[in-house]
Design an enzyme around this catalytic site. Structure first.
Site, PDB file in Angstrom:
ATOM      1  N   HIS C  16       0.849  -1.198   0.000  1.00  6.88           N
ATOM      2  CA  HIS C  16       0.000   0.000   0.000  1.00  6.88           C
ATOM      3  C   HIS C  16       0.884   1.248   0.000  1.00  6.88           C
ATOM      4  O   HIS C  16       2.111   1.183   0.020  1.00  6.88           O
ATOM      5  CB  HIS C  16      -0.987   0.000   1.178  1.00  6.88           C
ATOM      6  CG  HIS C  16      -0.426   0.385   2.504  1.00  6.88           C
ATOM      7  ND1 HIS C  16      -1.189   0.932   3.501  1.00  6.88           N
ATOM      8  CD2 HIS C  16       0.849   0.308   3.009  1.00  6.88           C
ATOM      9  CE1 HIS C  16      -0.442   1.157   4.558  1.00  6.88           C
ATOM     10  NE2 HIS C  16       0.783   0.807   4.294  1.00  6.88           N
ATOM     11  N   CYS C  35       5.782   6.542   4.645  1.00  6.34           N
ATOM     12  CA  CYS C  35       4.601   5.712   4.365  1.00  6.34           C
ATOM     13  C   CYS C  35       3.926   6.131   3.061  1.00  6.34           C
ATOM     14  O   CYS C  35       3.045   5.427   2.573  1.00  6.34           O
ATOM     15  CB  CYS C  35       3.594   5.797   5.504  1.00  6.34           C
ATOM     16  SG  CYS C  35       4.268   5.202   7.064  1.00  6.34           S
ATOM     17  N   HIS C  41       5.129   0.355  -0.357  1.00  6.84           N
ATOM     18  CA  HIS C  41       5.804  -0.533   0.588  1.00  6.84           C
ATOM     19  C   HIS C  41       4.729  -1.544   1.003  1.00  6.84           C
ATOM     20  O   HIS C  41       3.654  -1.566   0.416  1.00  6.84           O
ATOM     21  CB  HIS C  41       6.380   0.249   1.778  1.00  6.84           C
ATOM     22  CG  HIS C  41       5.351   0.832   2.689  1.00  6.84           C
ATOM     23  ND1 HIS C  41       4.637   1.974   2.373  1.00  6.84           N
ATOM     24  CD2 HIS C  41       4.863   0.426   3.890  1.00  6.84           C
ATOM     25  CE1 HIS C  41       3.785   2.251   3.337  1.00  6.84           C
ATOM     26  NE2 HIS C  41       3.890   1.327   4.268  1.00  6.84           N
ATOM     27  N   HIS C  43       3.220  -4.813   4.044  1.00 11.93           N
ATOM     28  CA  HIS C  43       3.166  -5.362   5.392  1.00 11.93           C
ATOM     29  C   HIS C  43       2.669  -6.801   5.377  1.00 11.93           C
ATOM     30  O   HIS C  43       1.965  -7.221   4.467  1.00 11.93           O
ATOM     31  CB  HIS C  43       2.203  -4.555   6.278  1.00 11.93           C
ATOM     32  CG  HIS C  43       2.617  -3.146   6.526  1.00 11.93           C
ATOM     33  ND1 HIS C  43       3.680  -2.820   7.323  1.00 11.93           N
ATOM     34  CD2 HIS C  43       2.121  -1.963   6.076  1.00 11.93           C
ATOM     35  CE1 HIS C  43       3.810  -1.499   7.360  1.00 11.93           C
ATOM     36  NE2 HIS C  43       2.885  -0.948   6.607  1.00 11.93           N
ATOM     37  N   ASP C  81      -4.904 -10.469  -0.117  1.00 15.20           N
ATOM     38  CA  ASP C  81      -3.619 -11.154   0.001  1.00 15.20           C
ATOM     39  C   ASP C  81      -2.796 -11.050  -1.282  1.00 15.20           C
ATOM     40  O   ASP C  81      -3.286 -11.382  -2.371  1.00 15.20           O
ATOM     41  CB  ASP C  81      -3.837 -12.625   0.347  1.00 15.20           C
ATOM     42  CG  ASP C  81      -2.531 -13.290   0.730  1.00 15.20           C
ATOM     43  OD1 ASP C  81      -1.665 -12.630   1.326  1.00 15.20           O
ATOM     44  OD2 ASP C  81      -2.371 -14.481   0.398  1.00 15.20           O
ATOM     45  N   HIS C  82      -1.560 -10.577  -1.136  1.00 13.40           N
ATOM     46  CA  HIS C  82      -0.660 -10.388  -2.266  1.00 13.40           C
ATOM     47  C   HIS C  82      -1.227  -9.395  -3.287  1.00 13.40           C
ATOM     48  O   HIS C  82      -0.971  -9.512  -4.490  1.00 13.40           O
ATOM     49  CB  HIS C  82      -0.290 -11.720  -2.917  1.00 13.40           C
ATOM     50  CG  HIS C  82       0.683 -12.502  -2.070  1.00 13.40           C
ATOM     51  ND1 HIS C  82       0.295 -13.181  -0.950  1.00 13.40           N
ATOM     52  CD2 HIS C  82       2.023 -12.678  -2.168  1.00 13.40           C
ATOM     53  CE1 HIS C  82       1.352 -13.762  -0.400  1.00 13.40           C
ATOM     54  NE2 HIS C  82       2.415 -13.468  -1.108  1.00 13.40           N
ATOM     55  N   GLU C 128      -0.757  -4.080  11.983  1.00 11.10           N
ATOM     56  CA  GLU C 128       0.034  -3.717  10.803  1.00 11.10           C
ATOM     57  C   GLU C 128       1.515  -4.009  11.028  1.00 11.10           C
ATOM     58  O   GLU C 128       2.229  -4.404  10.109  1.00 11.10           O
ATOM     59  CB  GLU C 128      -0.170  -2.237  10.499  1.00 11.10           C
ATOM     60  CG  GLU C 128       0.076  -1.864   9.067  1.00 11.10           C
ATOM     61  CD  GLU C 128      -0.314  -0.419   8.802  1.00 11.10           C
ATOM     62  OE1 GLU C 128      -1.131  -0.187   7.913  1.00 11.10           O
ATOM     63  OE2 GLU C 128       0.197   0.483   9.486  1.00 11.10           O
TER      64      GLU C 128
END
Lengths: 143, 143, 143, 143, 143, 143
Positions: C16, C35, C41, C43, C81-82, C128
């Site tokens: 994100h 951020c 980047h 998580h 996811d991914h 997170e």
């Protein structure tokens, strides 16, 4: 090119009882204490499998983790998860179901499949509780 | 005097995509699955750096951890944290951004600075998820 | 009969970027710092979903966890996811992809399916990093 | 003076089987899946007990944790640890050994002893795996 | 718009001794056991601070975590980290250094700064060991 | 028969101060920073002791963990837990209380007892914080 070690964790929940066939329940209790409870007890086991190999330059992996995970699940987890280790697990027949013997037996289950991938099996680690774990590195004259 | 191994953990959050330059997106998807999503995904990475040395009798340390931490942050974390590993990290240029290649590249970034402290770099470990990690011990004939 | 709270953890890895559409990259950087890196980047997110209900006497469960897990995976994890949260997730369209907004949007995805099971959705928690998490309890006059 | 919540974790390892007396093994398998394996399976359970009270000014504690720990061990852990929950635990007789029912039964075991200390029992939490936990807050009209 | 709860973890390592001024060392030992060792002992403390507020639509945050972290560090961590809680921490003067009293005192240190951000302080949680933690929610008639 | 490595974790909470006798407080501060605070600070230490041996076929263990645990508690934990490492621990007399020196000293305390069991002491690991740990493998020409 030097080697990288790659580790995959898988989990299983199982029942067992520390029990030596030739001994009475009392004798087993004396050696194993509450771990020999005839009505079983159980654990959430963490299994860590470490393989060793060179990084394949075209894919950037030692080996695809999905392949490792599939091998571990088909040969080990599916046979152990939600099972009774003493009486339901073919590769633990006639073996006392300690973490030590689990690690050795799992090594034997996995090794041919790992070698077939062109990498080495380096370590099988079994974590039985947050305070106890064992590691097995195969038959190895240097250890 | 024998050696002690000292390990420092540092963390970084980064985006990446498993991607082989010469392949189409479809070919990449076939090999890497969802890890090759063209729009990226990311991880909270744990980096463990282990150095090896004798304990210096006057200070009681192998080496001051603040020094190790500063070296890791300046040479590795600052370049990786909140970055896109495929396109923003100089030492990952032209390398598939797997955990394996990250570990090797981080080793190369750190080793001269660690050696300059009079200790050896022993291991670089990258934990990508709670289920997967890799370890690299450098170019080593014994491994 | 009083209520029991049942929590299921599921995980997803995503990319994100904290980014406000109406602002320049510089303005975004001023508010969000690293951020807001335009190259993304990511998580490893932990998602905890808590439901509340009475224990059904015949089965001993508030609700079968496999059902909860399936609902979370089909409605939330498979979409996140991914993935890149900013550009690929339908229920995060036009929303800044903070943990706060993720928790609220996931609540909205899950609530009808949870209610259909005859239990209440109590909390959606998003972790997170190991140092940060948010919790959302729905629209609730008492909070 | 306002209240402080104090939580103590204790652990136990036990075997169980999800099993409804009136159903056949097949029917149990259909509802519970592998959790109904007739040969049992087991878990490392984490038990979190939260009490609520004012801080006693002379000692600075809500209540001495050693007292809480002793109560939990004598009334709960000693009866559950290394046991088979279905057949060996008096306070789980005639109850399906789900985490939900464990939490409720443990609450009932503990509450009189906690109240006798002049504090309230606030929550009993049972963590069955790293992905699942339940919380029980007693019979409470507000919940 | 309903509220979201946002939690930040910070850590500190400190020494303390459970000790009631008006009692002899022997009397203290009788109440506190080894926790009253006159030569001190210490802990790695985890501090979790939870604030509550609406999500600000323009930035997507309840409040920027960097601001929360700065407030916690300047008002709490800098005064506690690598300190002796009994004799060096201004806000713990004349208070028995239990986790309970730490949580209450930290609440008082933080609350004005949190309120100044336009959000509420919801909870201060202190984890003293992996088996013990306390939570304080302020002066609250409903608790 | 090849070897299995067995690890037991034990915990202790202690105070210490990094301090070189021959230096002034200022000089100590310059080298150790806040770790040299004259009023002490402390940690929750995790101690991992790894032994190596063959699995005894009759009992299925390398060695009974209860025996290992008892040896660690009697010779190490009882002397360190809730103590001041600088002034109360006989085996840390005249040694700077770093994690490195702790690991070496604990090795020396444990080794004769471990050898007496017919197994080898392989590693003593001390985790001082979640970010730092040391490992000692004894005097070993190969390391």
């Amino acid at each position: 090119m030097s080697k990288v070690f790659l580790t995959r964790r898988e989990r299983f929940n199982a029942a067992h009882r520390m029990f030596h066939e030739g001994w009475t329940d009392d004798e087993n209790m004396q050696v194993y204490g509450k771990c020999s409870n005839p009505n079983w007890h159980g654990h959430n086991y963490n299994l860590f499998v470490t393989v060793k190999g060179s990084v394949k330059p075209d894919i950037g992996y030692v080996v695809n983790l999905k392949t490792i995970s599939k091998i571990i699940n088909e040969n080990v987890i599916d046979k152990l998860d939600h099972k009774n280790i003493n009486i339901e697990v073919d590769f633990m027949k006639d073996v006392i179901p300690s973490a030590e013997n689990l690690a050795i037996a799992i090594w034997e289950q996995l090794e041919p499949h790992i070698i077939a991938l062109g990498v080495e099996l380096h370590c099988v680690k079994i974590e039985e509780t947050e305070n106890n774990y064992v590691e097995y590195f195969g038959i190895n004259d240097e250890i």
